[in-house]
Write a protein that holds these residues in place. Structure first.
Motif: not given
Length: 229
Positions: A163-172, A212-221, A223-228
């Protein structure tokens, strides 16, 4: 361990099909050739570092445009080394392993390496390929399902990936529709697939409120972000 394996189908050319059916497929190290332009590479890295410093404020917020789509790999960024159907089965599956890891990371590692042991293509044959990505080795577990003629089927599992920070941030950014984001994580995090709460992030909305957001990784890899809430 991912909950469901990806099923793949390869079309073999005349030479590759002949070797697979003759049980003579052999593996190769399908790695990216190193760039000899060290000075040019260093200059690019310095420029990237400068851009990062310009986009990251002293408060830790990283600013970028809000993406129009969720984070996805741009296949045009992949190295031009995909084996054709005439090459060995092990080479083709090694490339598929590299591509699956790259799709999870979203960001392409130019120093990545991918390789598989000899694969004969027999139904039920199991092998473990290895993808080296951002300095970490990731297993790619392959189970051959056999096939006929010029077609070979197999299942593949990627238990862990980057999981790359850049991808996590873009998901958010995509989820929050906010340019300024920060994630509490290293630049690259090794994580099992199908995992919730891989990283905690914040987004700054137009009113200056921190979300606040939580970053998850799905079964197929993916990257998604969900608001807390």
């Amino acid at each position: 361990m991912i909950q469901s394996a990806r099923r793949h189908r390869l079309a073999l050319g005349l030479a590759a099909a002949g070797s697979a059916l003759a049980l003579a497929a052999c593996g190769a190290d399908e790695s990216v050739e190193p760039d000899d332009g060290a000075a040019e590479e260093a200059a690019v890295e310095e420029e990237e570092d400068a851009d990062t410093e310009a986009d990251s404020g002293g408060d830790g917020w990283n600013k970028a445009e809000v993406p129009t789509d969720p984070p996805r790999l741009d296949e045009e960024d992949l190295p031009d080394e995909e084996p054709d159907s005439e090459q060995e089965l092990s080479d083709q599956i090694a490339w598929a392993a590299f591509k699956d890891v790259a799709e999870m990371a979203v960001v392409v590692d130019e120093d990545a390496d991918w390789q598989c042991p000899d694969i004969e293509g027999d139904e039920g044959e199991q092998v473990t390929c290895t993808v080296t990505y951002f300095g970490e080795d990731y297993d790619y577990e392959v189970t051959m399902e056999g096939g006929g003629g010029f077609i070979v089927n197999y299942q593949a599992e990627l238990p862990e990936g980057p999981l790359v920070r850049e991808a996590a941030e873009d998901a958010v950014r995509y989820s929050a529709e906010a340019e300024e984001v920060r994630c509490d994580m290293d630049e690259v995090v090794r994580t099992p697939l199908d995992t919730d709460d891989v990283a905690q992030c914040k987004a700054l909305d137009a009113d200056g409120e921190e979300l606040d957001y939580t970053v998850d990784v799905t079964t197929y890899g993916t990257v998604t972000a969900t608001r807390d809430h």
